[in-house]
Design a protein around this motif. Structure first.
Motif, PDB file in Angstrom:
ATOM      1  N   PRO A   1       0.831  -1.206   0.000  1.00 28.56           N
ATOM      2  CA  PRO A   1       0.000   0.000   0.000  1.00 28.56           C
ATOM      3  C   PRO A   1       0.870   1.263   0.000  1.00 28.56           C
ATOM      4  O   PRO A   1       1.968   1.275   0.546  1.00 28.56           O
TER       5      PRO A   1
ATOM      6  N   ARG B   1       2.204   4.624   1.135  1.00 24.57           N
ATOM      7  CA  ARG B   1       2.296   5.300   2.432  1.00 24.57           C
ATOM      8  C   ARG B   1       2.472   6.794   2.167  1.00 24.57           C
ATOM      9  O   ARG B   1       3.564   7.253   1.852  1.00 24.57           O
ATOM     10  N   GLN B   2       1.348   7.523   2.246  1.00 25.40           N
ATOM     11  CA  GLN B   2       1.346   8.968   2.032  1.00 25.40           C
ATOM     12  C   GLN B   2       1.786   9.650   3.319  1.00 25.40           C
ATOM     13  O   GLN B   2       1.151   9.504   4.364  1.00 25.40           O
ATOM     14  N   LEU B   3       2.869  10.409   3.249  1.00 32.34           N
ATOM     15  CA  LEU B   3       3.395  11.088   4.429  1.00 32.34           C
ATOM     16  C   LEU B   3       3.266  12.587   4.278  1.00 32.34           C
ATOM     17  O   LEU B   3       3.618  13.140   3.235  1.00 32.34           O
TER      18      LEU B   3
ATOM     19  N   PHE C   1       8.162   6.210   1.520  1.00 33.22           N
ATOM     20  CA  PHE C   1       7.028   7.108   1.721  1.00 33.22           C
ATOM     21  C   PHE C   1       6.882   8.044   0.527  1.00 33.22           C
ATOM     22  O   PHE C   1       7.870   8.475  -0.061  1.00 33.22           O
TER      23      PHE C   1
ATOM     24  N   THR D   1      -1.394   8.788   5.384  1.00 27.79           N
ATOM     25  CA  THR D   1      -1.397   7.626   6.270  1.00 27.79           C
ATOM     26  C   THR D   1      -0.417   7.847   7.417  1.00 27.79           C
ATOM     27  O   THR D   1      -0.515   7.202   8.451  1.00 27.79           O
ATOM     28  N   HIS D   2       0.541   8.758   7.206  1.00 24.07           N
ATOM     29  CA  HIS D   2       1.556   9.082   8.191  1.00 24.07           C
ATOM     30  C   HIS D   2       1.786  10.598   8.172  1.00 24.07           C
ATOM     31  O   HIS D   2       1.642  11.224   7.125  1.00 24.07           O
TER      32      HIS D   2
ATOM     33  N   ALA E   1      -4.297   7.504  10.829  1.00 26.39           N
ATOM     34  CA  ALA E   1      -2.976   8.042  10.493  1.00 26.39           C
ATOM     35  C   ALA E   1      -2.019   7.900  11.668  1.00 26.39           C
ATOM     36  O   ALA E   1      -2.411   8.051  12.822  1.00 26.39           O
ATOM     37  N   ARG E   2      -0.778   7.598  11.349  1.00 22.31           N
ATOM     38  CA  ARG E   2       0.289   7.515  12.352  1.00 22.31           C
ATOM     39  C   ARG E   2       0.935   8.893  12.393  1.00 22.31           C
ATOM     40  O   ARG E   2       1.484   9.355  11.395  1.00 22.31           O
TER      41      ARG E   2
ATOM     42  N   VAL F   1      10.641   6.654  11.663  1.00 27.10           N
ATOM     43  CA  VAL F   1      10.008   5.417  11.192  1.00 27.10           C
ATOM     44  C   VAL F   1       9.733   4.488  12.369  1.00 27.10           C
ATOM     45  O   VAL F   1       8.659   3.886  12.460  1.00 27.10           O
TER      46      VAL F   1
ATOM     47  N   PHE G   1       6.679   5.674  14.196  1.00 24.62           N
ATOM     48  CA  PHE G   1       5.424   5.328  13.524  1.00 24.62           C
ATOM     49  C   PHE G   1       4.923   3.960  13.975  1.00 24.62           C
ATOM     50  O   PHE G   1       3.737   3.715  14.059  1.00 24.62           O
ATOM     51  N   ASP G   2       5.847   3.067  14.249  1.00 28.06           N
ATOM     52  CA  ASP G   2       5.490   1.710  14.651  1.00 28.06           C
ATOM     53  C   ASP G   2       5.235   1.570  16.147  1.00 28.06           C
ATOM     54  O   ASP G   2       4.930   0.481  16.616  1.00 28.06           O
TER      55      ASP G   2
END
Length: 188
Positions: free
Chosen positions: A10, A12-14, A36, A57-58, A84-85, A120, A123-124
Motif C-alpha cells: 500500500p 504510504r502517504q506522508l 514514503f 497515512t503518516h 494516520a500515524r 520510522v 510510527f510503529d
C-alpha cells in the motif's frame, strides 16, 4: 493462481510539516528513500490544504511554527484520518506538551534533532507497552548547548546580537561558542 507475492504494498502517504525548509528537504528525501510518498508543508494552513486533497497515512508535524501550533494540526488530521500515524517533533520538549500531543491523537512525540530512522520507529510505536525501550544514551551537555545556541540563532534570523540578548549572553561569547564545531555524538 495467487498474485499475493506480486501485489504492490500500500502507498504510504506522508505529510511532513515544519517551517524549516532545509530540514524538510533533507528529512523528506530520507523518508522518501524509506518508501514514503512525501508531501511537504511549511505551515499549518499549507498542511490543511494538502489534507483536503490527499489523506495522509503518516504525518510528521513540528509543534512550534509561525501561526497556529502544530498541535492544532494533530487534532485536525485525527478528524480527517483517524488511522494516520502521527509523530510530533519539537525543539522545546516538555512533559506537558508531550501529554497534550498524545491526548490529541499523536502516535509519538520526539525531541529534535531526530533522524529518519527514529521517525520510522516512532510510527510503529504501540501505546502501553510496558517493556518499551528506554533511551540509555543521553546527549552530552556540550552537544545540547550547541544545538540550543543554533536554534536560538535560527529563531533570531541569524542575528547574533539579538540571539545574545535572548540568551542573556555577551555577543562575543556567543560568537566564540558558535565558531566551535558541534560536539560529535559518541557511538558507544
Amino acid at each position: 493462481m495467487s498474485l499475493t507475492g506480486l501485489e504492490k504494498p500500500p502507498v504510504r502517504q506522508l505529510l511532513l510539516v515544519d517551517d524549516d525548509q532545509i530540514y524538510c528537504r533533507v528529512l523528506g528525501q530520507a523518508l522518501g528513500r524509506r518508501g514514503f510518498m512525501v508531501n511537504v508543508a511549511h505551515s499549518v494552513d499549507e498542511a490543511r490544504q494538502i489534507i483536503d486533497h490527499i489523506i495522509p497515512t503518516h504525518a510528521v508535524i513540528d509543534m512550534k511554527m509561525p501561526g497556529p501550533s502544530g498541535l492544532t494540526l494533530v487534532a485536525y488530521l485525527r478528524e480527517c484520518a483517524e488511522d494516520a500515524r502521527i509523530v510530533v517533533l519539537t525543539g522545546y520538549s516538555s512533559i506537558a506538551t508531550a501529554v497534550e500531543a498524545v491526548k490529541l491523537g499523536a502516535t509519538y512525540y520526539l525531541a529534535k534533532p531526530v533522524d529518519a530512522d527514529e521517525i520510522v520507529a516512532a510510527f510503529d510505536h504501540q501505546p502501553g507497552i510496558a517493556g518499551a525501550a528506554i533511551a540509555v544514551k543521553p546527549r552530552s551537555v556540550d552537544r545540547l548547548e550547541w544545538e540550543h545556541l543554533q536554534k536560538v540563532l535560527s529563531d533570531c534570523g541569524g542575528n547574533i546580537s539579538a540571539a545574545a540578548r535572548m540568551l542573556d549572553m555577551h555577543r562575543r561569547t556567543l560568537q566564540r561558542k558558535l565558531q566551535k564545531r558541534p560536539v560529535p555524538e559518541r557511538s558507544d
